[in-house]
Enzyme design. Structure first.
Site, short mmCIF file in Angstrom:
data_model
loop_
_atom_site.label_atom_id
_atom_site.label_comp_id
_atom_site.label_asym_id
_atom_site.label_seq_id
_atom_site.Cartn_x
_atom_site.Cartn_y
_atom_site.Cartn_z
N TYR A 32 0.80 -1.08 -0.24
CA TYR A 32 -0.12 -0.49 0.22
C TYR A 32 1.02 1.51 0.06
CZ TYR A 32 -3.04 3.39 1.74
OH TYR A 32 -3.46 4.86 2.38
N LEU A 61 5.70 -10.36 -1.80
CA LEU A 61 4.03 -10.64 -2.49
C LEU A 61 3.25 -11.00 -1.60
CD1 LEU A 61 4.81 -11.22 -6.74
CD2 LEU A 61 4.28 -9.10 -5.05
N PHE A 83 9.98 -0.52 3.21
CA PHE A 83 8.88 -0.87 3.86
C PHE A 83 8.10 -2.63 4.20
CE2 PHE A 83 8.17 2.73 0.57
CZ PHE A 83 7.67 3.72 1.78
N SER A 95 5.83 3.13 13.25
CA SER A 95 4.34 3.57 13.84
C SER A 95 4.47 4.51 15.31
CB SER A 95 3.87 2.01 13.93
OG SER A 95 2.56 2.61 14.25
N TYR A 108 3.07 -7.13 16.94
CA TYR A 108 3.54 -5.79 16.28
C TYR A 108 4.05 -4.50 16.60
CZ TYR A 108 2.41 -2.31 12.30
OH TYR A 108 2.80 -1.14 11.63
N LYS A 114 8.31 -3.17 16.10
CA LYS A 114 9.29 -2.15 15.29
C LYS A 114 9.38 -1.49 16.98
CE LYS A 114 6.45 -1.41 12.11
NZ LYS A 114 7.07 -1.83 9.98
N PHE A 149 1.46 8.25 11.78
CA PHE A 149 -0.10 8.19 12.01
C PHE A 149 -0.57 7.38 10.97
CE2 PHE A 149 0.43 10.47 16.27
CZ PHE A 149 2.02 9.98 15.98
#
Ligand code: NAD
Ligand code: UDP
Length: 339
Positions: free
Chosen positions: A14, A36, A83, A127, A151, A155, A180
């Site tokens: 995304y 993928l 990413f 994040s 998760y 990070k 954000f």
């Protein structure tokens, strides 16, 4: 002057796909690397149409040294925008090892292979979740960090690992970007967020409700201490976010310390304000029902984005109207995402 070659891990996803469009428009050479696992090649085909050129794509996994070596053997990589990662909070609670392996171990191997091949410049997708439940808002980069799920912890761990990498070798150039709530899509409506199954995040759930794929939105809690009792977040247009990466990659070589930067608009909107704005932008009703609070949710989260302005000369330019209009353009012209 010929521009640098940027390796974009997770570039079929995304935020990655939107960033690839802006990097190419800014004159960078781009190599997309993605396994993928949460994207399809169709997103890159759409990107090719938007930028009117072929995208260099290497299918591979950041946990595979062989896959990464192929990239460095075939391209002179100047910087990496990283990413690639798994991002579903709920799944991370059920499968913590999968998240630590993919996100943390994957980043360790990526950095090892970068160093081995003489590339020491990385921009990492962190994040706002690393702020846990902040004592006050707006949130500054100096606020304490914590994690409530694997998760978020992945990070935080990666941030710490990258800081250690810099301490050991000051030649590294490292930018930690704390996003954000990314929403919206490219203004063409041809690329966008295509979640697997039932969306966890608010905006894609609203969009799928508006297009008739979901019966109604469950609003998780209406008894928070906020303007209307529903949760408040700092939604940021994905194209603004992508633009911040282009700015960061242009400046990364000048940094002499690890940079930690919030990427938000500085404005918070409640769930019901988002519903209203989306109804206005789409002309569709978004039926909703009040449901219990979601475990782990906080009342309010929004950024103080002034450091990004100072350091990157970047600030968000797109407001809630554009976020909703662009999200609707993508959703209504691609009701089944990339399928
Ligand atoms: P996404 O799932 O659309 O993109 C991530 C991409 O990485 C996918 O294309 C996936 O196939 C790829 N990938 C995952 N593991 C990989 C691996 N081991 N090797 C190679 N490729 C791999 O997610 P996104 O929303 O574009 O998020 C991008 C990054 O930003 C992620 O690291 C995410 O944690 C972070 N982030 C996202 C949000 C958000 O709300 N979208 C918020 C804060 C941070
Ligand atoms: N939310 C909601 N219904 C949904 C999804 C989200 O009411 O189906 C609320 C959620 O409680 C939070 C806000 O919308 O207040 C943003 O949630 P999201 O999961 O998108 O982002 P995050 O909570 O990770 O900031």
């Amino acid at each position: 002057m010929p521009k640098d070659t940027i390796l974009v891990t997770g570039g079929a996803g995304y935020i990655g796909s939107h960033t690839v469009v802006l990097l190419i428009e800014a004159g960078y050479k781009v190599v997309v690397f993605d396994n993928l696992s949460n994207a399809s090649k169709e997103s890159l085909k759409r990107v090719e149409k938007l930028v009117n050129q072929k995208i260099t794509f290497i299918e591979g996994d950041i946990r595979s040294r062989e896959d990464l070596q192929k990239v460095f053997d075939s391209h002179n990589i100047d910087s990496v925008i990283h990413f690639a990662g798994l991002k579903a909070v709920g799944e991370s609670v059920e499968k913590p090892l999968k998240y630590y392996d993919n996100n943390v171990n994957g980043t360790v191997i990526l950095c090892e292979m970068m160093a081995k091949n003489g590339c020491k410049s990385i921009i990492f997708s962190s994040s706002a979740t690393v702020y846990g439940d902040p004592a006050t808002t707006p949130i500054l980069e100096s606020f304490p960090t914590s994690a409530t799920n694997p998760y978020g912890r992945s990070k935080l761990m990666i941030e710490e690992i990258l800081r250690d990498v810099y301490v050991a070798d000051n030649a590294w150039k490292i930018v930690l970007l704390r996003y954000f709530n990314p929403v919206g899509s490219h203004q063409s409506g041809s690329i966008g967020e295509d979640p697997n199954g039932i969306p966890n995040n608010l905006m894609p759930f609203i969009a799928q409700t508006a297009v008739g794929k979901r019966e109604y939105l469950s609003v998780f809690g209406d008894d928070y201490d906020t303007i209307d009792g529903t949760g408040v977040r700092d939604y940021i247009h994905v194209v603004d976010l992508a633009d911040a990466h282009v700015k960061a990659v242009g400046k990364v070589k000048n940094f002499t310390e690890v940079m930690t930067i919030n990427l938000g608009t500085g404005k918070g909107y409640s769930v019901l304000e988002m519903v209203k704005a989306f109804e206005k932008a789409s002309g569709k009703k978004v039926p909703y029902q009040i449901a219990p609070r979601r475990a782990g949710d906080i009342a309010t989260c929004f950024a103080n984005p002034s450091y990004a302005k100072e350091i990157l000369a970047w600030e968000a330019t797109k407001g809630i109207e554009a976020m909703c209009e662009d999200s609707w353009r993508w959703q209504s012209s691609n009701p089944n995402g990339y399928n």
